[in-house]
Design a protein around this motif. Structure first.
Motif, PDB file in Angstrom:
ATOM      1  N   GLY A 252      -1.350   4.217 -12.442  1.00  0.00           N
ATOM      2  CA  GLY A 252      -0.419   3.398 -11.657  1.00  0.00           C
ATOM      3  C   GLY A 252      -0.934   3.282 -10.235  1.00  0.00           C
ATOM      4  N   PHE A 253      -0.042   3.012  -9.286  1.00  0.00           N
ATOM      5  CA  PHE A 253      -0.476   2.831  -7.896  1.00  0.00           C
ATOM      6  C   PHE A 253      -1.220   4.067  -7.382  1.00  0.00           C
ATOM      7  N   ALA A 254      -0.676   5.267  -7.650  1.00  0.00           N
ATOM      8  CA  ALA A 254      -1.259   6.491  -7.099  1.00  0.00           C
ATOM      9  C   ALA A 254      -2.593   6.824  -7.782  1.00  0.00           C
ATOM     10  N   GLY A 255      -2.583   6.864  -9.125  1.00  0.00           N
ATOM     11  CA  GLY A 255      -3.777   7.262  -9.873  1.00  0.00           C
ATOM     12  C   GLY A 255      -4.927   6.287  -9.706  1.00  0.00           C
TER      13      GLY A 255
ATOM     14  N   LEU B 282      -9.955   9.181 -16.006  1.00  0.00           N
ATOM     15  CA  LEU B 282      -8.599   8.646 -15.857  1.00  0.00           C
ATOM     16  C   LEU B 282      -8.003   8.486 -17.254  1.00  0.00           C
ATOM     17  N   ILE B 283      -6.803   9.048 -17.447  1.00  0.00           N
ATOM     18  CA  ILE B 283      -6.126   8.914 -18.752  1.00  0.00           C
ATOM     19  C   ILE B 283      -4.833   8.143 -18.534  1.00  0.00           C
ATOM     20  N   ASP B 284      -4.604   7.118 -19.334  1.00  0.00           N
ATOM     21  CA  ASP B 284      -3.320   6.414 -19.256  1.00  0.00           C
ATOM     22  C   ASP B 284      -2.887   6.017 -20.667  1.00  0.00           C
TER      23      ASP B 284
ATOM     24  N   PHE C 168       1.856  -4.006 -12.246  1.00  0.00           N
ATOM     25  CA  PHE C 168       2.369  -4.246 -10.890  1.00  0.00           C
ATOM     26  C   PHE C 168       3.897  -4.389 -10.989  1.00  0.00           C
ATOM     27  N   GLN C 169       4.558  -3.252 -10.877  1.00  0.00           N
ATOM     28  CA  GLN C 169       6.006  -3.204 -11.152  1.00  0.00           C
ATOM     29  C   GLN C 169       6.863  -4.109 -10.256  1.00  0.00           C
ATOM     30  N   PRO C 170       6.516  -4.270  -8.961  1.00  0.00           N
ATOM     31  CA  PRO C 170       7.394  -5.099  -8.118  1.00  0.00           C
ATOM     32  C   PRO C 170       7.600  -6.531  -8.632  1.00  0.00           C
ATOM     33  N   LEU C 171       6.709  -7.028  -9.496  1.00  0.00           N
ATOM     34  CA  LEU C 171       6.906  -8.403  -9.989  1.00  0.00           C
ATOM     35  C   LEU C 171       7.364  -8.466 -11.454  1.00  0.00           C
TER      36      LEU C 171
ATOM     37  N   ASN D 170      -7.706   5.960 -23.131  1.00  0.00           N
ATOM     38  CA  ASN D 170      -6.375   5.421 -23.408  1.00  0.00           C
ATOM     39  C   ASN D 170      -5.665   6.432 -24.315  1.00  0.00           C
ATOM     40  N   ALA D 171      -4.824   7.273 -23.723  1.00  0.00           N
ATOM     41  CA  ALA D 171      -4.143   8.327 -24.488  1.00  0.00           C
ATOM     42  C   ALA D 171      -2.909   8.777 -23.712  1.00  0.00           C
ATOM     43  N   GLU D 172      -1.975   9.387 -24.419  1.00  0.00           N
ATOM     44  CA  GLU D 172      -0.779   9.908 -23.756  1.00  0.00           C
ATOM     45  C   GLU D 172      -0.917  11.424 -23.617  1.00  0.00           C
ATOM     46  N   VAL D 173      -0.807  11.902 -22.396  1.00  0.00           N
ATOM     47  CA  VAL D 173      -0.893  13.348 -22.192  1.00  0.00           C
ATOM     48  C   VAL D 173       0.438  13.979 -22.582  1.00  0.00           C
ATOM     49  N   ILE D 174       0.356  14.993 -23.410  1.00  0.00           N
ATOM     50  CA  ILE D 174       1.562  15.621 -23.924  1.00  0.00           C
ATOM     51  C   ILE D 174       1.827  16.939 -23.211  1.00  0.00           C
TER      52      ILE D 174
ATOM     53  N   ILE E 110      -1.624  14.819 -11.462  1.00  0.00           N
ATOM     54  CA  ILE E 110      -0.530  14.242 -12.246  1.00  0.00           C
ATOM     55  C   ILE E 110       0.019  13.048 -11.463  1.00  0.00           C
ATOM     56  N   ALA E 111      -0.144  11.857 -12.033  1.00  0.00           N
ATOM     57  CA  ALA E 111       0.315  10.624 -11.359  1.00  0.00           C
ATOM     58  C   ALA E 111       1.040   9.770 -12.393  1.00  0.00           C
ATOM     59  N   ILE E 112       1.997  10.416 -13.086  1.00  0.00           N
ATOM     60  CA  ILE E 112       2.613   9.759 -14.253  1.00  0.00           C
ATOM     61  C   ILE E 112       3.837   8.917 -13.919  1.00  0.00           C
ATOM     62  N   GLY E 113       4.230   8.876 -12.651  1.00  0.00           N
ATOM     63  CA  GLY E 113       5.317   7.973 -12.256  1.00  0.00           C
ATOM     64  C   GLY E 113       6.664   8.361 -12.833  1.00  0.00           C
TER      65      GLY E 113
ATOM     66  N   ALA F 126       5.740   2.104  -3.722  1.00  0.00           N
ATOM     67  CA  ALA F 126       4.298   1.943  -3.899  1.00  0.00           C
ATOM     68  C   ALA F 126       3.490   2.504  -2.733  1.00  0.00           C
ATOM     69  N   GLN F 127       3.954   2.307  -1.494  1.00  0.00           N
ATOM     70  CA  GLN F 127       3.171   2.749  -0.338  1.00  0.00           C
ATOM     71  C   GLN F 127       2.948   4.259  -0.333  1.00  0.00           C
ATOM     72  N   VAL F 128       3.963   5.023  -0.704  1.00  0.00           N
ATOM     73  CA  VAL F 128       3.810   6.485  -0.754  1.00  0.00           C
ATOM     74  C   VAL F 128       2.736   6.830  -1.787  1.00  0.00           C
TER      75      VAL F 128
ATOM     76  N   VAL G   6       2.686 -10.191   1.266  1.00  0.00           N
ATOM     77  CA  VAL G   6       2.462  -8.767   0.958  1.00  0.00           C
ATOM     78  C   VAL G   6       2.274  -8.568  -0.538  1.00  0.00           C
ATOM     79  N   HIS G   7       3.111  -9.212  -1.348  1.00  0.00           N
ATOM     80  CA  HIS G   7       3.006  -9.011  -2.800  1.00  0.00           C
ATOM     81  C   HIS G   7       1.740  -9.640  -3.366  1.00  0.00           C
ATOM     82  N   LEU G   8       1.385 -10.779  -2.824  1.00  0.00           N
ATOM     83  CA  LEU G   8       0.175 -11.444  -3.299  1.00  0.00           C
ATOM     84  C   LEU G   8      -1.061 -10.596  -2.995  1.00  0.00           C
TER      85      LEU G   8
HETATM   86  C1  LIG Z   1      11.136  -3.158 -11.349  1.00  0.00           C
HETATM   87  C2  LIG Z   1      10.509  -2.385 -10.225  1.00  0.00           C
HETATM   88  C3  LIG Z   1      10.326  -2.979  -8.991  1.00  0.00           C
HETATM   89  C4  LIG Z   1       9.748  -2.270  -7.942  1.00  0.00           C
HETATM   90  N1  LIG Z   1       9.571  -2.898  -6.735  1.00  0.00           N
HETATM   91  C5  LIG Z   1       8.966  -2.242  -5.734  1.00  0.00           C
HETATM   92  C6  LIG Z   1       8.713  -2.895  -4.497  1.00  0.00           C
HETATM   93  O1  LIG Z   1       9.043  -4.073  -4.315  1.00  0.00           O
HETATM   94  N2  LIG Z   1       8.070  -2.191  -3.514  1.00  0.00           N
HETATM   95  C7  LIG Z   1       7.679  -0.886  -3.703  1.00  0.00           C
HETATM   96  O2  LIG Z   1       7.090  -0.302  -2.795  1.00  0.00           O
HETATM   97  N3  LIG Z   1       7.916  -0.248  -4.841  1.00  0.00           N
HETATM   98  C8  LIG Z   1       8.548  -0.885  -5.877  1.00  0.00           C
HETATM   99  N4  LIG Z   1       8.768  -0.246  -7.056  1.00  0.00           N
HETATM  100  C9  LIG Z   1       8.379   1.167  -7.170  1.00  0.00           C
HETATM  101  C10 LIG Z   1       6.892   1.307  -7.403  1.00  0.00           C
HETATM  102  O3  LIG Z   1       6.495   0.478  -8.466  1.00  0.00           O
HETATM  103  C11 LIG Z   1       6.573   2.782  -7.698  1.00  0.00           C
HETATM  104  O4  LIG Z   1       6.936   3.527  -6.574  1.00  0.00           O
HETATM  105  C12 LIG Z   1       5.099   2.975  -8.019  1.00  0.00           C
HETATM  106  O5  LIG Z   1       4.763   2.281  -9.195  1.00  0.00           O
HETATM  107  C13 LIG Z   1       4.789   4.451  -8.176  1.00  0.00           C
HETATM  108  O6  LIG Z   1       3.445   4.601  -8.479  1.00  0.00           O
HETATM  109  P1  LIG Z   1       2.945   5.823  -9.394  1.00  0.00           P
HETATM  110  O7  LIG Z   1       1.475   5.705  -9.460  1.00  0.00           O
HETATM  111  O8  LIG Z   1       3.547   7.072  -8.921  1.00  0.00           O
HETATM  112  O9  LIG Z   1       3.581   5.537 -10.818  1.00  0.00           O
HETATM  113  P2  LIG Z   1       3.414   4.245 -11.838  1.00  0.00           P
HETATM  114  O10 LIG Z   1       2.946   3.112 -11.031  1.00  0.00           O
HETATM  115  O11 LIG Z   1       4.680   4.218 -12.531  1.00  0.00           O
HETATM  116  O12 LIG Z   1       2.232   4.722 -12.762  1.00  0.00           O
HETATM  117  C14 LIG Z   1       2.352   5.755 -13.681  1.00  0.00           C
HETATM  118  C15 LIG Z   1       1.269   5.587 -14.743  1.00  0.00           C
HETATM  119  O13 LIG Z   1       1.256   6.742 -15.562  1.00  0.00           O
HETATM  120  C16 LIG Z   1       1.128   6.382 -16.920  1.00  0.00           C
HETATM  121  N5  LIG Z   1       1.708   7.486 -17.701  1.00  0.00           N
HETATM  122  C17 LIG Z   1       2.965   7.951 -17.658  1.00  0.00           C
HETATM  123  N6  LIG Z   1       3.107   9.013 -18.448  1.00  0.00           N
HETATM  124  C18 LIG Z   1       1.901   9.228 -19.014  1.00  0.00           C
HETATM  125  C19 LIG Z   1       1.407  10.193 -19.931  1.00  0.00           C
HETATM  126  N7  LIG Z   1       2.171  11.190 -20.403  1.00  0.00           N
HETATM  127  N8  LIG Z   1       0.119  10.109 -20.326  1.00  0.00           N
HETATM  128  C20 LIG Z   1      -0.694   9.134 -19.864  1.00  0.00           C
HETATM  129  N9  LIG Z   1      -0.269   8.188 -18.977  1.00  0.00           N
HETATM  130  C21 LIG Z   1       1.006   8.254 -18.553  1.00  0.00           C
HETATM  131  C22 LIG Z   1       1.863   5.062 -17.019  1.00  0.00           C
HETATM  132  O14 LIG Z   1       1.421   4.293 -18.126  1.00  0.00           O
HETATM  133  C23 LIG Z   1       1.515   4.415 -15.674  1.00  0.00           C
HETATM  134  O15 LIG Z   1       0.355   3.628 -15.761  1.00  0.00           O
HETATM  135  C24 LIG Z   1       9.349  -0.928  -8.127  1.00  0.00           C
HETATM  136  C25 LIG Z   1       9.524  -0.326  -9.376  1.00  0.00           C
HETATM  137  C26 LIG Z   1      10.089  -1.052 -10.414  1.00  0.00           C
HETATM  138  C27 LIG Z   1      10.264  -0.397 -11.762  1.00  0.00           C
END
Ligand SMILES: Cc1cc2nc3c(=O)[nH]c(=O)nc-3n(C[C@H](O)[C@H](O)[C@H](O)COP(=O)(O)OP(=O)(O)OC[C@H]3O[C@@H](n4cnc5c(N)ncnc54)[C@H](O)[C@@H]3O)c2cc1C
Length: 431
Positions: free
Chosen positions: A23-26, A42-44, A51-54, A86-90, A113-116, A327-329, A390-392
């Motif tokens: 995701g954004f962090a990883g 990288l495992i996902d 891109f969740q914001p859209l 491409n795998a899910e970490v358990i 760990i960047a699993i969101g 996303a910024q954090v 910003v989003h673009l």
């Molecule tokens: C609808 C929506 C709108 C948003 N709008 C905004 C916005 O406008 N501005 C903003 O700043 N933030 C927004 N956010 C929040 C922002 O998207 C998150 O803060 C950001 O995505 C966090 O990044 P992350 O890397 O921590 O997690 P994510 O981006 O969620 O990434 C996590 C990744 O981990 C993978 N994963 C999860 N579990 C496992 C596992 N067990 N094994 C392997 N892979 C795994 C997932 O597939 C994913 O790719 C929005 C969120 C949503 C849902």
């Protein structure tokens, strides 16, 4: 006992960093480790970055899903010492420094760990079973199908009350996602439905936005919350604050005060909870299912496991309830941790994380947005232009940027995107 099956990734002289989650962090972290003295894996569970914001624009038929996701392998085609799986970490086995996935095991020197996070239904199983979340591109697509399918069904229903339940929509949660969805639905009702569904009366379609707290956009300034509410009311959205939804059975939305709304669609945008992964001590899992980390993003009690992004909970004087899950954090933590591990490999001192808040925004519709910037608060047309830019710019990939830009121009000029397609995935019959 079954033999452990290990991923086939070559051993190297340099330490191996395993990042769970692209995701954004990883993704940011893996990219920032380009040419670092580490092997990066990288495992996902998905083979793409989302891109969740859209998401909401996909759900509202405004954008194609492929323009807001990016294949992870493509993002790293030129990066040496990099592997994607491409795998899910358990499970994490911190004693052995290994992770277990649904496709095999892998050893690590450093684990990130960047699993969101995922949708939080606050333990209400009935709502979880029937509501429509929007935390993945597939859920956004499902929502697009559901909106369009229900309109198709409504056309053939003569009974007024019954028809209403197919066309009225309830959105729960007045944060940025709820506000953006409500605004986009109101625009769809105004500009699209009179052209596509001439037999339906758009005025009969109710869009309810329900928020448990006293204001919309609680994480933003009071002014932005008020302005967003004004915009929505002006667009005919029925905003209900201080109202808690307690149950939903797929047809009836029930509120705490006993009132009900009949609707076949409840869009749940009321909060998130950290994704689960087993193997970490129970005392590092804190509020919101987040993982407790120190100021260097290191998981408490560990020497080589880190957590970044939405899943990490870093408490500081400035953020006593941990950082906002935005996303910024995630981006800033991903970048800092990569730099710190490079510093570590050079024998330099690591730097603590300090969040630089660049502001927050939400868009309500065309020419209507609110923006809390570090130096000023804006609403209306200029806030909307900043939101677009910003989003673009934040999208991954030049092609995605171009596609989204083109779509936005067409939508702006014609008010009539051509993505209202009901595409149902079909499992082929077994041969
Ligand atoms: C609808 C929506 C709108 C948003 N709008 C905004 C916005 O406008 N501005 C903003 O700043 N933030 C927004 N956010 C929040 C922002 O998207 C998150 O803060 C950001 O995505 C966090 O990044 P992350 O890397 O921590 O997690 P994510 O981006 O969620 O990434 C996590 C990744 O981990 C993978 N994963 C999860 N579990 C496992 C596992 N067990 N094994 C392997 N892979 C795994 C997932 O597939 C994913 O790719 C929005 C969120 C949503 C849902």
């Amino acid at each position: 006992m079954a033999e452990k099956y290990y991923f086939s990734i070559p051993d190297t002289e340099v330490p191996r960093i395993v990042i769970i989650g692209g995701g954004f962090a990883g993704l940011k972290m893996a990219r920032s480790l380009r040419s670092a003295p580490y092997q990066v894996v990288l495992i996902d569970k998905n083979n793409y970055h989302q891109f969740q914001p859209l998401f909401y624009q996909v759900a509202m038929s405004g954008l194609e899903p492929s323009s807001i996701v990016f294949p992870l392998r493509k993002a790293f085609q030129k990066q040496k010492q990099f592997y994607f799986r491409n795998a899910e970490v358990i499970k994490i086995d911190s004693g052995l420094n290994e992770v277990q996935t649904d496709r095999g095991w892998l050893a690590y020197d450093y684990l990130i760990i960047a699993i969101g996070a995922d949708t939080n239904f606050f333990g209400n199983q009935m709502i979880a079973d029937h509501a429509l979340p929007m935390k993945s591109v597939s859920e956004a697509l499902y929502l697009r199908n559901k909106i369009l399918e229900d309109l198709e069904s409504a056309l053939n229903i003569r009974d007024y009350e019954e028809r209403q339940s197919w066309i009225d929509i309830v959105i729960v949660g007045g944060g940025p996602t709820g506000v953006e969805v409500a605004g986009a639905l109101a625009e769809m009702r105004k500009y699209i439905l009179p052209k596509d569904y001439k037999e339906l009366n758009p005025k009969e379609i109710d869009i309810h936005l329900i928020e448990a707290g006293p204001s919309l956009l609680a994480g933003m300034s009071e002014l932005s919350g008020q302005k967003a509410e004004e915009f929505l009311l002006d667009m005919g959205v029925l905003v209900k604050k201080n109202t808690q939804v307690t149950s939903y059975d797929g047809k009836t939305v029930t509120m705490k005060d006993g009132s009900v709304i009949q609707s076949r669609k409840l869009i749940w945008a009321a909060g998130v909870s950290g994704n689960k992964i087993s193997g970490l001590p129970a005392d590092v899992i804190v509020r919101g299912n987040r993982i407790k980390v120190d100021t260097f993003c290191k998981v408490e009690g560990s020497d080589n496991i880190y957590a970044i992004g939405d899943i990490a909970s870093m408490v500081s004087e400035a953020y006593p309830n941990a950082h906002p899950q935005v996303a910024q954090v995630a981006l800033q933590q991903g970048q800092l941790l990569a730099k710190n591990l490079i510093r570590k490999s050079n024998g330099q001192t690591e730097k603590p994380f300090k969040y630089v808040d660049k502001g927050s925004m939400a868009t309500i519709g065309k020419n209507k947005a609110v923006a809390d910037l570090p130096f000023m608060k804006l609403n209306g047309f200029f806030a909307w232009l900043i939101w677009l830019a910003v989003h673009l710019l934040s999208l991954i990939g030049v092609k995605n940027k171009l596609l989204v830009f083109l779509n936005w121009i067409i939508n702006y000029l014609t008010y009539d995107p051509s993505l209202r397609l009901i595409i149902r995935p079909r499992v082929p019959k077994k041969v």
